[in-house]
Design a protein around this motif. Structure first.
Motif, PDB file in Angstrom:
ATOM      1  N   MET A  11       0.960  -1.171  -0.142  1.00  0.00           N
ATOM      2  CA  MET A  11      -0.012  -0.021   0.020  1.00  0.00           C
ATOM      3  C   MET A  11       0.922   1.118  -0.111  1.00  0.00           C
ATOM      4  O   MET A  11       2.077   1.165   0.466  1.00  0.00           O
ATOM      5  CB  MET A  11      -0.765   0.061   1.382  1.00  0.00           C
ATOM      6  CG  MET A  11      -2.030  -1.105   1.011  1.00  0.00           C
ATOM      7  SD  MET A  11      -1.407  -2.908   1.305  1.00  0.00           S
ATOM      8  CE  MET A  11      -1.161  -2.823   3.086  1.00  0.00           C
ATOM      9  N   PHE A  12       0.183   2.353  -0.253  1.00  0.00           N
ATOM     10  CA  PHE A  12       1.203   3.447  -0.330  1.00  0.00           C
ATOM     11  C   PHE A  12       0.294   4.548   0.644  1.00  0.00           C
ATOM     12  O   PHE A  12      -0.783   4.519   0.876  1.00  0.00           O
ATOM     13  CB  PHE A  12       1.306   4.328  -1.605  1.00  0.00           C
ATOM     14  CG  PHE A  12       0.005   4.683  -2.405  1.00  0.00           C
ATOM     15  CD1 PHE A  12      -0.452   5.855  -2.459  1.00  0.00           C
ATOM     16  CD2 PHE A  12      -0.564   3.514  -3.187  1.00  0.00           C
ATOM     17  CE1 PHE A  12      -1.688   6.174  -3.205  1.00  0.00           C
ATOM     18  CE2 PHE A  12      -1.815   3.765  -4.020  1.00  0.00           C
ATOM     19  CZ  PHE A  12      -2.188   5.078  -3.822  1.00  0.00           C
ATOM     20  N   LEU A  13       1.238   5.372   1.196  1.00  0.00           N
ATOM     21  CA  LEU A  13       0.736   6.856   2.202  1.00  0.00           C
ATOM     22  C   LEU A  13       0.412   7.743   1.132  1.00  0.00           C
ATOM     23  O   LEU A  13       1.288   8.224   0.165  1.00  0.00           O
ATOM     24  CB  LEU A  13       1.665   7.278   2.937  1.00  0.00           C
ATOM     25  CG  LEU A  13       2.151   6.266   4.318  1.00  0.00           C
ATOM     26  CD1 LEU A  13       2.869   6.812   5.038  1.00  0.00           C
ATOM     27  CD2 LEU A  13       0.740   6.167   5.092  1.00  0.00           C
ATOM     28  N   ALA A  14      -0.710   8.422   1.392  1.00  0.00           N
ATOM     29  CA  ALA A  14      -0.925   9.647   0.374  1.00  0.00           C
ATOM     30  C   ALA A  14      -1.654  10.658   1.248  1.00  0.00           C
ATOM     31  O   ALA A  14      -2.252  10.131   2.527  1.00  0.00           O
ATOM     32  CB  ALA A  14      -1.883   9.279  -0.654  1.00  0.00           C
ATOM     33  N   LYS A  15      -2.000  11.756   1.066  1.00  0.00           N
ATOM     34  CA  LYS A  15      -2.693  12.902   1.639  1.00  0.00           C
ATOM     35  C   LYS A  15      -4.092  13.335   0.787  1.00  0.00           C
ATOM     36  O   LYS A  15      -3.643  13.433  -0.529  1.00  0.00           O
ATOM     37  CB  LYS A  15      -2.013  14.232   1.874  1.00  0.00           C
ATOM     38  CG  LYS A  15      -2.657  15.062   2.613  1.00  0.00           C
ATOM     39  CD  LYS A  15      -1.619  16.381   2.894  1.00  0.00           C
ATOM     40  CE  LYS A  15      -1.443  16.566   4.339  1.00  0.00           C
ATOM     41  NZ  LYS A  15      -0.721  17.503   4.843  1.00  0.00           N
ATOM     42  N   VAL A  16      -5.194  13.256   1.266  1.00  0.00           N
ATOM     43  CA  VAL A  16      -6.384  13.673   0.358  1.00  0.00           C
ATOM     44  C   VAL A  16      -6.289  15.311   0.283  1.00  0.00           C
ATOM     45  O   VAL A  16      -6.050  16.031   1.067  1.00  0.00           O
ATOM     46  CB  VAL A  16      -7.494  13.288   1.171  1.00  0.00           C
ATOM     47  CG1 VAL A  16      -9.047  13.654   0.520  1.00  0.00           C
ATOM     48  CG2 VAL A  16      -7.806  11.934   1.596  1.00  0.00           C
ATOM     49  N   VAL A  17      -6.251  15.483  -1.163  1.00  0.00           N
ATOM     50  CA  VAL A  17      -6.092  16.875  -1.636  1.00  0.00           C
ATOM     51  C   VAL A  17      -7.375  17.277  -2.375  1.00  0.00           C
ATOM     52  O   VAL A  17      -7.246  18.650  -2.709  1.00  0.00           O
ATOM     53  CB  VAL A  17      -4.900  17.281  -2.382  1.00  0.00           C
ATOM     54  CG1 VAL A  17      -3.701  16.914  -1.538  1.00  0.00           C
ATOM     55  CG2 VAL A  17      -4.645  16.362  -3.510  1.00  0.00           C
ATOM     56  N   GLY A  18      -8.288  16.546  -2.838  1.00  0.00           N
ATOM     57  CA  GLY A  18      -9.326  16.960  -3.852  1.00  0.00           C
ATOM     58  C   GLY A  18     -10.269  15.947  -4.019  1.00  0.00           C
ATOM     59  O   GLY A  18     -10.190  14.760  -3.468  1.00  0.00           O
ATOM     60  N   THR A  19     -11.229  16.203  -4.907  1.00  0.00           N
ATOM     61  CA  THR A  19     -12.368  15.345  -5.169  1.00  0.00           C
ATOM     62  C   THR A  19     -12.639  15.640  -6.574  1.00  0.00           C
ATOM     63  O   THR A  19     -12.169  16.425  -7.440  1.00  0.00           O
ATOM     64  CB  THR A  19     -13.876  15.829  -4.699  1.00  0.00           C
ATOM     65  OG1 THR A  19     -13.678  17.250  -4.926  1.00  0.00           O
ATOM     66  CG2 THR A  19     -13.541  15.682  -3.063  1.00  0.00           C
ATOM     67  N   VAL A  20     -13.281  14.497  -7.338  1.00  0.00           N
ATOM     68  CA  VAL A  20     -13.582  14.418  -8.733  1.00  0.00           C
ATOM     69  C   VAL A  20     -14.982  14.167  -8.899  1.00  0.00           C
ATOM     70  O   VAL A  20     -15.504  13.600  -8.294  1.00  0.00           O
ATOM     71  CB  VAL A  20     -12.884  12.968  -9.522  1.00  0.00           C
ATOM     72  CG1 VAL A  20     -13.079  12.887 -10.873  1.00  0.00           C
ATOM     73  CG2 VAL A  20     -11.302  13.016  -9.010  1.00  0.00           C
TER      74      VAL A  20
END
Lengths: 99, 99, 99, 99, 99
Positions: D1-10
């Protein structure tokens, strides 16, 4: 999934029989700032996408999970056409502005 | 899927028994401008592709979705031979020009 | 699939029980000019490959499609030992020259 | 898995019918030092993640293993919201510090 | 599979219900010379790996082939702890030297 812009089409007559009738499009990967990159993919179309549209593509076995692509030898599918994208509270893309 | 040009062949006698009779080709990845890159893949052939032809390859589990490759330990398959490619309204590749 | 050279072995006693008896080899990715790259993979051996041999590896779920690797938690398998490689009409590798 | 930050929406209305009601978020990949990279992914949300949160995403067929994403054409899913991360004995991220 | 070193842990309470009780570790990819790279992955633990240990990880659908990870939304699993690595006849890693 990845964001991409539809930039072209692939014409092929000599292909796996199961692919008959399936539309194969060239989609160019986009940065988060909506800039085209040098990467591109050949993707099956499951939603009637047209040139210039920004789309969401699913890759791998998930590309076979649409009605159009079930059990086909395809590893990328356009599964959504983007209306708008919000990044950190800013609308970075809106369909009507672009197509 | 990715675009590639068929550039070579792999000969192997000591291999998984299920691979008997399967043609393994060397295909070189192409840019959107039809230039070869330094990347290449060993792909199973499902469509009778020949050297110099531009082809579309499917990777991953989708590579096992052709009649030739069902349940085989292969992760890339040539599933279409390209007749022509249109990018932004320009024909960037036509088969008769090249092979 | 990708081309690689067998360069080493992994010894492990504390592992998933299903892996008992499976040989795990270190394989180094090769360029189309048969030069080693800085990339490498741990691959299960399905064909009795030995050190120094040039091999073809399948990745992903296809790595579980050999008798040796069925249902195992492995994502790369050596499924063929290369006898020779022809690129653009030139033999770029022949087994007897190398091992 | 990877780490990420939520930055937006589609936002998308023209999409595969099976995607109705599924939230598609833009998540930006993070380094081990919690810095954003230039890579990002469109991920389905399975846990109610909000903007600014650090999340764990699963890719590939595993993205279809949550209740929200079963059999859907999605290749990335947010399957956990991170409370804290310990790297070499140091807490490099704590949720309350950030959101 | 890839070689990595266990460097940290992920704590998460808000997650897919099927992940309850599963240990999520941060593992940093290694070069063939056993140097850490800037790449890392969040991997499920199937073998009781501890910090500082060199491990073998399987990615993709194969990550769901251990008892601990069956049908879970995880795309990477630690499936072996490395005792020693031999590269070109040299022992490049031995567990007792390191942990």
């Amino acid at each position: 999934m990845f964001l991409a812009k539809v930039v072209g089409t692939v014409v092929s007559t000599q292909k796996d029989p199961k692919l008959a009738g399936l539309k194969l499009l060239l989609v160019q990967n986009l940065t988060l700032e909506m800039q085209p990159t040098s990467s591109f993919v050949v993707a099956a179309d499951a939603v009637g996408a047209g040139k210039g549209e920004v789309v969401v593509c699913a890759a791998g076995s998930s590309a076979r999970m649409t009605e159009n692509t079930k059990n086909l030898p395809v590893d990328a599918v356009i599964m959504a056409i983007v209306d708008s994208l919000d990044v950190n509270g800013n609308i970075v893309y809106k369909k009507s502005d672009d197509v």
